[in-house]
Write a protein that holds these residues in place. Sequence first.
Motif, PDB file in Angstrom:
ATOM      1  N   ARG C 115       0.865  -1.296  -0.153  1.00 12.81           N
ATOM      2  CA  ARG C 115       0.188   0.070  -0.130  1.00 12.81           C
ATOM      3  C   ARG C 115       0.793   1.238   0.063  1.00 12.81           C
ATOM      4  NH1 ARG C 115      -2.238  -0.280   6.281  1.00 12.81           N
ATOM      5  NH2 ARG C 115      -1.078   1.503   6.873  1.00 12.81           N
ATOM      6  N   ALA C 116       0.266   2.568  -0.314  1.00 14.86           N
ATOM      7  CA  ALA C 116       1.169   3.431  -0.457  1.00 14.86           C
ATOM      8  C   ALA C 116       1.637   3.990   1.177  1.00 14.86           C
ATOM      9  CB  ALA C 116       0.323   4.630  -0.951  1.00 14.86           C
ATOM     10  N   GLY C 117       3.040   4.312   1.076  1.00 19.55           N
ATOM     11  CA  GLY C 117       3.759   4.625   2.150  1.00 19.55           C
ATOM     12  C   GLY C 117       4.371   6.114   1.940  1.00 19.55           C
ATOM     13  N   PRO C 118       5.320   6.549   2.723  1.00 20.34           N
ATOM     14  CA  PRO C 118       5.819   5.897   4.046  1.00 20.34           C
ATOM     15  C   PRO C 118       4.828   5.961   5.255  1.00 20.34           C
ATOM     16  CG  PRO C 118       6.785   8.072   3.640  1.00 20.34           C
ATOM     17  CD  PRO C 118       6.092   7.858   2.500  1.00 20.34           C
ATOM     18  N   SER C 119       5.115   5.328   6.109  1.00 23.95           N
ATOM     19  CA  SER C 119       4.310   5.209   7.295  1.00 23.95           C
ATOM     20  C   SER C 119       2.843   4.761   7.255  1.00 23.95           C
ATOM     21  CB  SER C 119       4.390   6.458   8.200  1.00 23.95           C
ATOM     22  OG  SER C 119       3.854   6.537   9.429  1.00 23.95           O
ATOM     23  N   THR C 120       2.042   5.394   7.690  1.00 26.28           N
ATOM     24  CA  THR C 120       0.630   4.863   7.692  1.00 26.28           C
ATOM     25  C   THR C 120       0.264   4.912   6.125  1.00 26.28           C
ATOM     26  OG1 THR C 120       0.410   5.317   9.872  1.00 26.28           O
ATOM     27  CG2 THR C 120      -1.801   4.795   8.779  1.00 26.28           C
ATOM     28  N   GLY C 121       0.462   5.981   5.488  1.00 26.41           N
ATOM     29  CA  GLY C 121       0.137   6.323   4.288  1.00 26.41           C
ATOM     30  C   GLY C 121      -1.135   6.219   3.809  1.00 26.41           C
ATOM     31  N   LEU C 122      -1.466   5.705   2.738  1.00 26.79           N
ATOM     32  CA  LEU C 122      -2.545   5.430   2.192  1.00 26.79           C
ATOM     33  C   LEU C 122      -3.014   4.059   2.462  1.00 26.79           C
ATOM     34  CD1 LEU C 122      -2.576   7.487  -1.115  1.00 26.79           C
ATOM     35  CD2 LEU C 122      -3.812   8.173   1.133  1.00 26.79           C
ATOM     36  N   PRO C 123      -3.693   3.608   3.534  1.00 24.32           N
ATOM     37  CA  PRO C 123      -3.931   2.182   3.748  1.00 24.32           C
ATOM     38  C   PRO C 123      -4.572   1.409   2.963  1.00 24.32           C
ATOM     39  CG  PRO C 123      -4.147   3.444   5.911  1.00 24.32           C
ATOM     40  CD  PRO C 123      -4.018   4.358   4.564  1.00 24.32           C
ATOM     41  N   THR C 124      -5.482   2.058   2.320  1.00 21.27           N
ATOM     42  CA  THR C 124      -6.476   1.405   1.224  1.00 21.27           C
ATOM     43  C   THR C 124      -6.143   1.253  -0.310  1.00 21.27           C
ATOM     44  OG1 THR C 124      -7.925   3.069   1.029  1.00 21.27           O
ATOM     45  CG2 THR C 124      -8.176   1.553   2.873  1.00 21.27           C
ATOM     46  N   MET C 125      -4.912   1.970  -0.541  1.00 22.29           N
ATOM     47  CA  MET C 125      -4.625   2.367  -2.052  1.00 22.29           C
ATOM     48  C   MET C 125      -3.264   1.719  -2.336  1.00 22.29           C
ATOM     49  SD  MET C 125      -6.005   6.112  -1.795  1.00 22.29           S
ATOM     50  CE  MET C 125      -7.776   6.331  -1.170  1.00 22.29           C
ATOM     51  N   PRO C 126      -3.188   1.312  -3.639  1.00 18.16           N
ATOM     52  CA  PRO C 126      -1.867   0.771  -4.049  1.00 18.16           C
ATOM     53  C   PRO C 126      -0.726   1.255  -4.067  1.00 18.16           C
ATOM     54  CG  PRO C 126      -3.335   0.944  -5.854  1.00 18.16           C
ATOM     55  CD  PRO C 126      -4.099   1.629  -4.706  1.00 18.16           C
ATOM     56  N   ALA C 127       0.567   0.593  -3.990  1.00 15.19           N
ATOM     57  CA  ALA C 127       1.852   1.210  -4.243  1.00 15.19           C
ATOM     58  C   ALA C 127       2.789  -0.152  -4.579  1.00 15.19           C
ATOM     59  CB  ALA C 127       1.934   1.843  -3.298  1.00 15.19           C
ATOM     60  N   GLN C 128       3.816   0.313  -4.918  1.00 15.80           N
ATOM     61  CA  GLN C 128       4.881  -0.762  -5.219  1.00 15.80           C
ATOM     62  C   GLN C 128       6.124  -0.294  -4.431  1.00 15.80           C
ATOM     63  OE1 GLN C 128       4.628  -0.882  -9.635  1.00 15.80           O
ATOM     64  NE2 GLN C 128       3.606  -3.064  -9.349  1.00 15.80           N
ATOM     65  N   GLY C 129       6.165   0.378  -3.305  1.00 14.98           N
ATOM     66  CA  GLY C 129       6.912   1.067  -2.539  1.00 14.98           C
ATOM     67  C   GLY C 129       7.798   0.422  -1.838  1.00 14.98           C
ATOM     68  N   ASP C 130       7.691  -1.069  -1.674  1.00 12.00           N
ATOM     69  CA  ASP C 130       8.362  -1.931  -0.706  1.00 12.00           C
ATOM     70  C   ASP C 130       9.276  -2.943  -1.580  1.00 12.00           C
ATOM     71  OD1 ASP C 130       6.526  -0.797   0.875  1.00 12.00           O
ATOM     72  OD2 ASP C 130       5.376  -2.659   1.185  1.00 12.00           O
ATOM     73  N   MET C 131       9.777  -2.435  -2.908  1.00 13.60           N
ATOM     74  CA  MET C 131      10.388  -3.353  -3.657  1.00 13.60           C
ATOM     75  C   MET C 131      12.035  -3.317  -3.161  1.00 13.60           C
ATOM     76  SD  MET C 131       8.129  -4.612  -5.463  1.00 13.60           S
ATOM     77  CE  MET C 131       9.255  -5.612  -6.125  1.00 13.60           C
ATOM     78  N   MET C 132      12.551  -2.044  -2.926  1.00 16.41           N
ATOM     79  CA  MET C 132      13.936  -2.191  -2.397  1.00 16.41           C
ATOM     80  C   MET C 132      13.873  -2.885  -0.870  1.00 16.41           C
ATOM     81  SD  MET C 132      16.196  -1.485  -4.416  1.00 16.41           S
ATOM     82  CE  MET C 132      16.368  -0.672  -5.841  1.00 16.41           C
ATOM     83  N   GLN C 133      12.885  -2.522  -0.171  1.00 17.48           N
ATOM     84  CA  GLN C 133      12.991  -2.853   1.192  1.00 17.48           C
ATOM     85  C   GLN C 133      12.877  -4.695   1.156  1.00 17.48           C
ATOM     86  OE1 GLN C 133       9.127  -2.143   3.513  1.00 17.48           O
ATOM     87  NE2 GLN C 133      10.095  -2.189   5.265  1.00 17.48           N
ATOM     88  N   ALA C 134      12.162  -5.096   0.362  1.00 17.46           N
ATOM     89  CA  ALA C 134      12.211  -6.613   0.177  1.00 17.46           C
ATOM     90  C   ALA C 134      13.498  -7.262  -0.028  1.00 17.46           C
ATOM     91  CB  ALA C 134      11.040  -7.038  -0.864  1.00 17.46           C
ATOM     92  N   ARG C 135      14.229  -6.501  -0.972  1.00 12.28           N
ATOM     93  CA  ARG C 135      15.646  -6.984  -1.118  1.00 12.28           C
ATOM     94  C   ARG C 135      16.660  -6.602   0.044  1.00 12.28           C
ATOM     95  NH1 ARG C 135      19.500  -8.935  -0.980  1.00 12.28           N
ATOM     96  NH2 ARG C 135      21.184  -8.996  -2.429  1.00 12.28           N
ATOM     97  N   TRP C 136      16.384  -5.127   0.601  1.00 10.18           N
ATOM     98  CA  TRP C 136      17.653  -4.858   1.406  1.00 10.18           C
ATOM     99  C   TRP C 136      17.134  -4.721   2.893  1.00 10.18           C
ATOM    100  CZ3 TRP C 136      21.896  -5.621  -1.245  1.00 10.18           C
ATOM    101  CH2 TRP C 136      21.832  -5.487  -2.457  1.00 10.18           C
ATOM    102  N   GLY C 137      16.032  -4.835   3.134  1.00  3.48           N
ATOM    103  CA  GLY C 137      15.387  -4.403   4.509  1.00  3.48           C
ATOM    104  C   GLY C 137      15.906  -4.968   5.776  1.00  3.48           C
ATOM    105  N   SER C 138      16.525  -6.143   5.657  1.00  2.00           N
ATOM    106  CA  SER C 138      17.136  -6.574   6.906  1.00  2.00           C
ATOM    107  C   SER C 138      18.542  -6.110   6.908  1.00  2.00           C
ATOM    108  CB  SER C 138      16.978  -8.073   7.182  1.00  2.00           C
ATOM    109  OG  SER C 138      16.907  -8.411   8.386  1.00  2.00           O
TER     110      SER C 138
END
Lengths: 189, 298, 387
Positions: C115-138
Amino acid sequence: MPRNEIKIGGFGGQGVILSGYILGRAASIYDSKYATMIQAFGPEARGSACSAQLIISDEPITYPYIVAPNVMVLMSQEAYSKFSPELAPGGILLTEEDLVATHNLRADVRHFSIPATRIAEELGKRLVLNIVMLGFATALTNLVGRDAARNAVKVSVPKGTEELNFAAFEKGYEYGLQLREKAPEKTFA
Amino acid sequence: MPEELYDIETTIPSNPIEEFLRMDRMPHIWCPGCGIGTTVNCFVRALQTSGLDLDKVAVVSGIGCTGRVAGYMNLDSFHTTHGRAIPFATGLKLANPELKVVVYSGDGDLTAIGGNHFIHAARRNMDLTVILINNMIYGMTGGQAAPTTPVGATASTTPHGNFEETFNLPFLAESCGAVYVARWTAHHVRHLTKSIKEALAKKGFSFVEILAPCPTLYSRRNKLGDGLDQMEFYRDNSEIKNGADTKTVTLDFQGKITVGKFVDKERPTYIEAMNQHYQKKYGERYVPSDEMRKHFHA
Amino acid sequence: MHADPIGVLTGAHFIDGDHACSEGAIAAGCRFVAGYPITPSTEVVERIAERFPFVGGVFIQMEDEIASSIAIQGAVWGGKKAMTVTSGPGFSLMMEHIGLAAMTETPCVFVDVQRAGPSTGLPTMPAQGDMMQARWGSHGDYQIIAIVPNSPQECFDLTIHAFNLSERYRVPVMMMMDECVGHMIERVVIPSADKIEVHNRKVYDGPKESYRAFETGRDLVPSMVKAGDGYRIHVTGLTHDEKGYPDMSVSAQGKLVQRLMDKIRIHTDDIVMYKEEDVEGADVVVVSFGITSRTAIPAIEQAKAKGLKVGHLRLVVVWPFPEKRIRELAGKVKSIVVPELNMGQIVYEVERCAAGKCNVVSVPHAGGTVHQPKDIFAAIEKSLRGT
């Protein structure tokens, strides 16, 4: 069949989402067409005017949202005020006759209405208003076939209510068919 | 010198607890005078007499000095992340209820960063035995204040003295729903061993708090002597009060220590409640996992 | 191996992406799910909660996402296939345990309905903003696999694939859905169980004395046992040796981390998955993924209608990134256009691979809806200017 964009609007409790769901299910499961339904979510979806957005096409659906609906099924005044301006030029507008006063309607819009609530009440259950509207829409558009719609109704309504819902569907369908025969313009979405 | 004098095997008999430990990992990291090793000894003695199949016992630890216990136990053992031993153990237990899952970790790990998991596991009466070593300090990271550091004690992050109230852990555990709650110190080895054995035999969320000295970081900074001095303090200041109201067992800086078994009651465990609920509601339609089915027919 | 028929709802369904993801998990053999409600992913766990009592599964709603993301790993070591499901804020909370799963080589699936971020952002709406986080988040260096479906059908198919890859390589696999795909209802065809390929982890059944939990053969993937099998395993997030014991040496760190990287790198050609259309001979290639791959199509058609030579490369597996293919294409085309529902993430990866050999144009979007095809079309046209 090109891409058809359908918007169904009404107020909460009218079964707006279910009627969109049944229409999409009829098209994609029983009519071998493509259907994409988008649900409105969040606090805005819990307000009084709610809507279902549906795309039905013979081709795979790419862009998932509706842009300018060419078919609109509206069951409340608020939905009419809010959504009817979005209707595509020459679009088909289907309304609940007693709940929607279609003032300021654009001349290009092809409008048909049905006293669906009264019909539903005559059947003994006001709740099936949405299925009456669905039958009406099935008759006045080429979105889905009658059998497909009936099949989708059967598997989508609560068990034990199938007969009542079939009756509601047929009433709406017959009513729509009569209007269709009388309509001057013979091509339908 | 004759060679046989060097034959260690004939001169030093193996310790009977060795088979429970990964001896290839010795020596351990704990400081001289640390109480954790003593508690491990009690845990092993409890396991020895528990009748449990050791292949079916798993130990799960978080991070910290006590977090290293998992690594030394010759059992299926999991050294997880800081504070998260309980949710890991929850998954393990629900996957295979046949396992006896023991969470062995420290006060900071289980009640600060892991506090949320602790209270919810107790609430659910999750089928786990939680052994918490309370040395009143974060040892591994160098003696910082924990939720268990008493008011008036000094820690590296409370250099002017601690003024935050502590958790009363038996009270916390009981009020959240633990069915077995006991507290002992590293001095009370016999009581403790018996208590761990009872906790292992208990169905549901059983909790044993063990006060243990941290001579290097807690005792020294607070001028309390070495590990032996702490043990003497435990001996002289502990009062055994089985069944004591957990509200009354608060720990103060160098005050009296109430020890004993405080809670031993029954209520449905998470696994029992889940299976009974579904069986009652759905009868034959309910399909428990194979492991769940085996567990209940055993 | 084929799917267990007990969980497979063979037939044609009209369901949303979230529900299709649940069905995919069940068909893949997932029998443990821990989760915490968060829009727009909640429907996944709701359906799991509904279905699991009848298929031998255990669902537990944990106290938070941190707990959920490690409860699944306990269940995996107890012998289950397991997943957790969340969206942005919860995904952020799960990062430490993605690292734990990578480090301990615990096969499991993380579903992130973006969903759209950062933080609480737009909880009910789409985004693809976590793609780098998926790869590098930890923290630290590790590899994961991330898959991006663009329809409910793919939410079903690719969730099965996610489990299969996870079991095959013993890595956490991310299903990077988005709100639009998650809540979109379309036809989903579920084949019969015997038509569904299911891969299970390699299990060690040799002598106990010689078992070394993290010893590997040429494929660099260790075989697994579970707690209770009598192997007395030790699993730790600390740097460890082949036996699984902590080893605080620089050499152990180098060896382990290198293998965790290589384990995926040497199999990259088998793992990457992309779909190409009209890429050969194209002047412009649109590189897209997820829902954006659908909004790109009308734009590409419009450009083609104008006589432009436009191809489409749709990433299905985003991580590992198909570096080889993008490098190859960069040497042949004039430009690559990268629309994504974020302010530019995967475009960095494309730029890195293109290495200046072609024009790379980002079509960013802060999320909340999908791109207008006209914006992608404009970017296609613009990308050719000055080339």
